[in-house]
Design a protein around this motif. Structure first.
Motif, PDB file in Angstrom:
ATOM      1  N   SER A 141       0.831  -1.202   0.000  1.00 26.83           N
ATOM      2  CA  SER A 141       0.000   0.000   0.000  1.00 26.83           C
ATOM      3  C   SER A 141       0.863   1.249   0.000  1.00 26.83           C
ATOM      4  N   TYR A 142       1.923   1.237   0.802  1.00 29.34           N
ATOM      5  CA  TYR A 142       2.834   2.382   0.883  1.00 29.34           C
ATOM      6  C   TYR A 142       3.477   2.659  -0.477  1.00 29.34           C
ATOM      7  N   ILE A 143       3.990   1.623  -1.114  1.00 28.06           N
ATOM      8  CA  ILE A 143       4.648   1.799  -2.410  1.00 28.06           C
ATOM      9  C   ILE A 143       3.643   2.260  -3.461  1.00 28.06           C
ATOM     10  N   ALA A 144       2.443   1.680  -3.453  1.00 27.73           N
ATOM     11  CA  ALA A 144       1.422   2.038  -4.445  1.00 27.73           C
ATOM     12  C   ALA A 144       0.992   3.491  -4.316  1.00 27.73           C
ATOM     13  N   LEU A 145       0.949   4.003  -3.085  1.00 26.46           N
ATOM     14  CA  LEU A 145       0.602   5.412  -2.885  1.00 26.46           C
ATOM     15  C   LEU A 145       1.728   6.334  -3.332  1.00 26.46           C
ATOM     16  N   THR A 204      -1.546  -7.494  -5.768  1.00 22.24           N
ATOM     17  CA  THR A 204      -2.895  -7.038  -5.387  1.00 22.24           C
ATOM     18  C   THR A 204      -2.965  -5.522  -5.345  1.00 22.24           C
ATOM     19  N   ALA A 205      -1.858  -4.877  -5.011  1.00 19.26           N
ATOM     20  CA  ALA A 205      -1.810  -3.412  -4.932  1.00 19.26           C
ATOM     21  C   ALA A 205      -1.581  -2.760  -6.304  1.00 19.26           C
ATOM     22  N   GLY A 206      -1.547  -3.570  -7.354  1.00 18.08           N
ATOM     23  CA  GLY A 206      -1.382  -3.014  -8.688  1.00 18.08           C
ATOM     24  C   GLY A 206       0.058  -2.716  -9.068  1.00 18.08           C
ATOM     25  N   LEU A 207       0.999  -3.317  -8.330  1.00 21.05           N
ATOM     26  CA  LEU A 207       2.417  -3.138  -8.620  1.00 21.05           C
ATOM     27  C   LEU A 207       2.917  -4.312  -9.461  1.00 21.05           C
ATOM     28  N   ARG A 208       4.070  -4.144 -10.095  1.00 19.51           N
ATOM     29  CA  ARG A 208       4.630  -5.171 -10.965  1.00 19.51           C
ATOM     30  C   ARG A 208       5.843  -5.822 -10.312  1.00 19.51           C
ATOM     31  N   VAL A 209       5.842  -7.140 -10.213  1.00 17.60           N
ATOM     32  CA  VAL A 209       6.998  -7.879  -9.719  1.00 17.60           C
ATOM     33  C   VAL A 209       7.953  -8.102 -10.889  1.00 17.60           C
ATOM     34  N   GLY A 257      24.540   0.103   1.029  1.00 17.35           N
ATOM     35  CA  GLY A 257      24.840   1.468   1.441  1.00 17.35           C
ATOM     36  C   GLY A 257      23.633   2.367   1.560  1.00 17.35           C
ATOM     37  N   GLN A 258      22.441   1.767   1.716  1.00 16.70           N
ATOM     38  CA  GLN A 258      21.215   2.563   1.828  1.00 16.70           C
ATOM     39  C   GLN A 258      20.365   2.020   2.970  1.00 16.70           C
ATOM     40  N   LYS A 259      19.910   2.907   3.840  1.00 21.60           N
ATOM     41  CA  LYS A 259      18.975   2.499   4.889  1.00 21.60           C
ATOM     42  C   LYS A 259      17.578   2.374   4.278  1.00 21.60           C
ATOM     43  N   PRO A 260      16.822   1.358   4.651  1.00 16.22           N
ATOM     44  CA  PRO A 260      15.508   1.174   4.054  1.00 16.22           C
ATOM     45  C   PRO A 260      14.426   2.037   4.704  1.00 16.22           C
ATOM     46  N   VAL A 261      13.337   2.204   3.971  1.00 15.68           N
ATOM     47  CA  VAL A 261      12.095   2.682   4.579  1.00 15.68           C
ATOM     48  C   VAL A 261      11.490   1.476   5.289  1.00 15.68           C
ATOM     49  N   VAL A 262      11.330   1.562   6.612  1.00 16.95           N
ATOM     50  CA  VAL A 262      10.812   0.436   7.392  1.00 16.95           C
ATOM     51  C   VAL A 262       9.298   0.575   7.527  1.00 16.95           C
ATOM     52  N   ILE A 263       8.584  -0.484   7.159  1.00 17.91           N
ATOM     53  CA  ILE A 263       7.118  -0.473   7.183  1.00 17.91           C
ATOM     54  C   ILE A 263       6.567  -1.047   8.483  1.00 17.91           C
ATOM     55  N   GLY A 264       7.072  -2.201   8.885  1.00 20.53           N
ATOM     56  CA  GLY A 264       6.532  -2.900  10.046  1.00 20.53           C
ATOM     57  C   GLY A 264       6.982  -2.306  11.363  1.00 20.53           C
ATOM     58  N   ILE A 323       4.226   3.213  10.184  1.00 16.77           N
ATOM     59  CA  ILE A 323       3.494   3.016   8.928  1.00 16.77           C
ATOM     60  C   ILE A 323       2.497   1.866   9.046  1.00 16.77           C
ATOM     61  N   LEU A 324       2.944   0.723   9.566  1.00 18.97           N
ATOM     62  CA  LEU A 324       2.033  -0.413   9.742  1.00 18.97           C
ATOM     63  C   LEU A 324       0.951  -0.096  10.761  1.00 18.97           C
ATOM     64  N   VAL A 325       1.319   0.544  11.861  1.00 19.61           N
ATOM     65  CA  VAL A 325       0.333   0.879  12.901  1.00 19.61           C
ATOM     66  C   VAL A 325      -0.743   1.807  12.341  1.00 19.61           C
ATOM     67  N   ASN A 326      -0.336   2.843  11.628  1.00 15.82           N
ATOM     68  CA  ASN A 326      -1.321   3.777  11.071  1.00 15.82           C
ATOM     69  C   ASN A 326      -2.185   3.110  10.006  1.00 15.82           C
TER      70      ASN A 326
END
Length: 272
Positions: free
Chosen positions: A84-88, A109-114, A179-186, A191-194
């Protein structure tokens, strides 16, 4: 029970699964009675899990097999929230996935492409069939400019006979090499709580976060402004409690030895 606050009557509950409701395929004592009591009292609740490996239908079936009433709509996963986060942020984005079926299904399901190459996003969760080839591809994509999104930072996952390395352990390697910190969802991310609060339609102040992990469940609840209840049924126990409090930098509002204590406390708060 140990308490640092008297919690209000809950308008809803966000409930962790691994270590709180079950260990792998074994139900934690009292989980079935507690969930049944919430249903009988009409208390809304969602099972909110950092586990991204399977879909909500599979989680619900697993709970039902243990005698715990649950429907797929009551399960909220880090995979769903990540997709959902990526799709938005990037509708229709091309996503390279390190993860299992539940994560791939959430992405489509979110309309993204693997995809296997030319990805906009590297999305990583727990992958128990992880290969060096996949890690290499992810690192190269990140170096080429792909965003790195992590379903959850759990270093360990409780199972019947102990613990296994979690998604966060894989992420430690990708962060070091990419060399990149991720966007953490869980959890402990908000993000997951909201995402879960939006689905349930309650405010943070009204909604308890219940879990066994101070570093994820309780930290997420505190960060979101939820009352928090720690159960010593999984990752956190009396022996490591002080250490985890220091590491997390937060304290739960109430601590319970088991789910029977928690059920009694909630019944008293509801007063009916």
């Amino acid at each position: 029970m140990t308490s640092t606050a008297q919690l209000p009557s809950p308008a809803g509950l966000l409930i962790d699964l691994d270590g709180t409701i079950y260990h792998g395929g074994r139900m934690i004592e009292g989980a079935d009675e507690w969930i049944a009591s919430l249903i009988a009292r009409g208390v809304p609740h969602l099972f909110v899990t950092n586990n991204s490996t399977v879909n909500p239908q599979t989680f619900a079936a697993r709970l039902q097999a243990m005698g715990i009433p649950a429907e797929p709509e009551q399960v909220c996963t880090s995979a769903q929230a990540a997709a959902s986060y990526i799709a938005l942020e990037q509708p229709g984005a091309a996503v390279f996935v390190i993860g299992e079926d539940g994560l791939r299904e959430a992405v489509t399901t979110a309309g993204l492409r693997v995809v296997e190459s030319d990805a906009d996003v590297v999305l990583q969760g727990l992958d128990r069939n992880l290969s060096y080839e996949s890690l290499t591809r992810a690192v190269r994509l990140i170096h080429s400019g792909a965003r790195y999104v992590l379903t959850n930072p759990d270093l360990l996952l409780p199972v019947e006979d102990g613990v296994i390395p979690g998604s966060g352990s894989i992420s430690a390697l990708l962060q070091a090499a990419g060399g990149q910190k991720p966007v953490v969802i869980g959890k402990p991310s908000g993000i997951l709580v909201n995402y879960a609060l939006d689905r349930m339609g309650t405010t943070a102040e009204q909604t308890w976060m219940v879990g066994d992990n101070l570093l994820t469940d309780i930290a997420a609840g505190v960060g979101a402004g939820c009352p928090t209840a720690l159960v010593l049924t999984g990752i956190t126990n009396q022996d490591n409690l002080a250490s985890y409090v220091e590491q997390a930098g937060v304290r739960p509002d109430v601590i319970f030895e088991n789910l029977h204590e928690l059920q009694t406390y909630i019944s008293e708060r509801l007063g009916r």
